[in-house]
Structures are given as C-alpha cells and as structure tokens.
Design an enzyme around this catalytic site. Structure first.
Site, short mmCIF file in Angstrom:
data_model
loop_
_atom_site.label_atom_id
_atom_site.label_comp_id
_atom_site.label_asym_id
_atom_site.label_seq_id
_atom_site.Cartn_x
_atom_site.Cartn_y
_atom_site.Cartn_z
N GLY A 155 0.82 -1.20 0.00
CA GLY A 155 0.00 0.00 0.00
C GLY A 155 0.86 1.25 0.00
CB CYS A 156 0.07 4.74 -0.93
SG CYS A 156 -1.54 4.93 -0.11
#
Length: 344
Positions: free
Chosen positions: A147-148
């Site tokens: 994920g970011c």
C-alpha cells in the site's frame, strides 16, 4: 516482448501504469480491462492518452485472456475472484489492491470487512516491498504490491528494526496523504468543498494499512510489532509525507544514523537519503518513483525522527508495481521509471 493486461483501467492507478509502461522498452500493453467502460476508447475517458494508448476498454474473461502478466489496479474484493484461475492458466499477477497483502485471513476480514482470498493463494502470494524483494521469476506467480502509506513507512523503518536500533514498542507514525489516495470514485471527504482548506485525521486505529505495516515489521524484527498509526487527509492531489518517531536503544549521533541509512540504500536507486539537516517535501518526488528520506536525531533525548515522502500513485502504487515487474523478469530495475520529479 512481454504482453500485459491492466484491470481497473479507468482508475488512477491504471492510468499511471499506462503512462509509465508507454515508455517501457520490454512490454506491450495488450489489454485494458474496465467492466463499466467495456467497448469504449480510452481517449473518450482520458483524452490525454490519445495516440499513445490505442487499446480499447474491454471486460476481463479469465478463460480467454492471453498474455504474460496482469496488473490489478482495482479496489479490494475484486482481484481475489479472478487471480486463482489466472495463475492456473500460467498468467502471472501483480495485485495493487489489498486482497493478498495480509497472510492472516481473520485480520483481513477484520480490517477490510470482506471475506479473504483462498488460503492457498494467500500463502503463495509474495508481498514485495521492491527494495527488499524476494520475488523469483521461476517460483513467484502472485505479487502483492504494498500500500501507499506502508511503502513510505516500511522503507523508513526497515533499517532501524533490521539493526535492532530502537525500542520496538515506541513506534509512532504520523502520515499525510493527498486526495488521490481515495481513488477516482466519488466520496464525500474527497469533494472539493470538503477537502479544500481542510486538514483532518481519519480511521485512527482502524486503517487497513495498520496490520500490513505491523506484519512486515514483525517479520523484519523477528518479534511481534505494534505501531501507533495516524493518517491524515491534506488538500493536495498527490503525495504522502510520513513522520515517524522512535526511541533509540542506545546513544547515537545524527551523523551515525545518516551514515547507516546511506550505506543501506546506496545500491537502491529509488531511495534517496537527504543530507543531514535537510527534510524532504512531497513536491520533490511528484510524478516519480523516488522515496526521499530525511533523518533527525535528538541526541539529548535519545530519539530519532524519520521523515519520508513519496508520490502515492507512483512509488506508492503503479511505479512500485512496475519496479516489481522489472525485478520479476530480470529487466533493468529503472526501466520505464527513470523519470525526474515534476517541479514545481
């Protein structure tokens, strides 16, 4: 030439994949899948891609698709329904959603509110923070792209935990993201009137990236790690800035910690350690696959502050996915990604 498909073709992640892969020397975009826009020309949705991406949107039929690799740039609860059959057909997958990041299905169900993927595929999937990847062309069929938020946070914390430099119960993470992190679908908090001139914390204690962060850090440290993670939404389109506070196990100077980070990341082309006294800004990585890290040590209090910035749509999503693809197939790790940030 590697033939690829992209699922979720009308979203921000897919558009970044197209932008970056358009200049990749080793791949050909064969399919762009979007159920809602099947049959439409891409330029009707994204005119800026006309004359460059000449593949129409189509619907994914797992029994008929014929390519080497498929990227899933979709929300959660989509890819897990298609990937088992695709890998049985010999098609490799890089999943940008969260469906295969968490190994414990009960944790996935708790944080995502959905049924998990098949356990056999969860076990097979390789979580790949690209700088510390274990993927292998011969054995890896499914890559779970981080994920970011976790990308910026894990790149910051990996050296500290790998070298047992911090109190493992002291990790506090304060992170900010732009509105593109919410995707292209409409949501109230991303509307201009809600986000503009506004700054808010959200999902404290319940954000789905929390267990992903803890899972990775626990593996690196060899012990159970829990973190205090507070995400914030800021009124900008792109970017993540994570400020991480830790207690050091022993006295360490700022110069010593800077030298450690510099040595660890000197052979990793997309992590840039900023000079002591210099802290990175989100604008300085915009549109690029870089993660810039700044380091501060409070020697009197024996604490360290790590500041990391990324573009959430590139290093935090599509850029890292391409970096993982390059590693998987033995391409130059920079291929398709050797872009300077856009400034200002």
């Amino acid at each position: 030439m590697l033939e690829i498909g992209i699922v979720g073709g009308s979203g921000y992640g897919a558009i970044e994949l197209m932008r970056l892969l358009n200049q990749h020397k080793e791949v050909k975009i064969k399919y762009v899948f979007s159920h809602s826009k099947s049959g439409d020309d891409i330029k009707e949705t994204y005119p800026h891609l006309q004359d460059n991406i000449n593949v129409p949107f189509s619907s994914l039929d797992v029994d008929k698709v014929d390519c080497d690799l498929i990227f899933f740039a979709t929300p959660s609860n989509v890819s897990k329904h298609f990937i088992p059959k695709l890998i049985k057909r010999g098609i490799k997958v890089i999943d940008l959603s969260g469906d295969f990041r968490l190994k414990d299905p009960a944790v996935y169900e708790k944080y995502y509110g959905e049924k998990p993927a098949e356990q056999s595929v969860l076990d097979e999937a390789e979580y790949s923070l690209a700088e510390w990847s274990n993927i292998n062309k011969n054995s890896t069929n499914v890559i779970a792209n981080p994920g970011c938020f976790p990308t910026a946070i894990l790149l910051s914390l990996h050296p500290l935990l790998e070298n047992n430099l911090i109190n493992k119960e002291s990790i506090i993470i304060d992170a900010k993201t732009g509105v593109s992190g919410a995707g292209r679908s409409l949501s109230q908090n991303a509307h201009f009137g809600e986000a503009n001139e506004n700054f808010s914390a959200y999902k404290i204690g319940t954000h789905k990236h929390t267990p992903e962060i803890e899972q990775y850090l626990s593996q690196v440290s060899g012990s159970d790690i829990k973190v205090m993670f507070t995400p914030h939404l800021v009124p900008m389109t792109r970017g993540i800035l994570a400020t991480i506070y830790v207690d050091l196990n022993e006295h360490m100077t700022g110069e010593a910690l800077y030298n450690l980070y510099s040595k660890i990341y000197e052979e990793k082309p997309f992590v840039r350690i900023r000079a002591l006294g210099e802290l990175p800004k989100t604008k300085e990585v915009l549109g690029s696959n870089f993660c810039d890290i700044g380091i501060y040590v409070d020697e009197e209090r024996n604490k360290a502050v790590i500041v990391a910035v990324i573009d959430n749509l590139v290093k935090g999503a599509s850029g890292q996915a391409i970096q993982n693809m390059n590693i998987l197939y033995g391409f130059n790790e920079n291929e398709g990604l050797n872009l300077l940030p856009v400034y200002p």
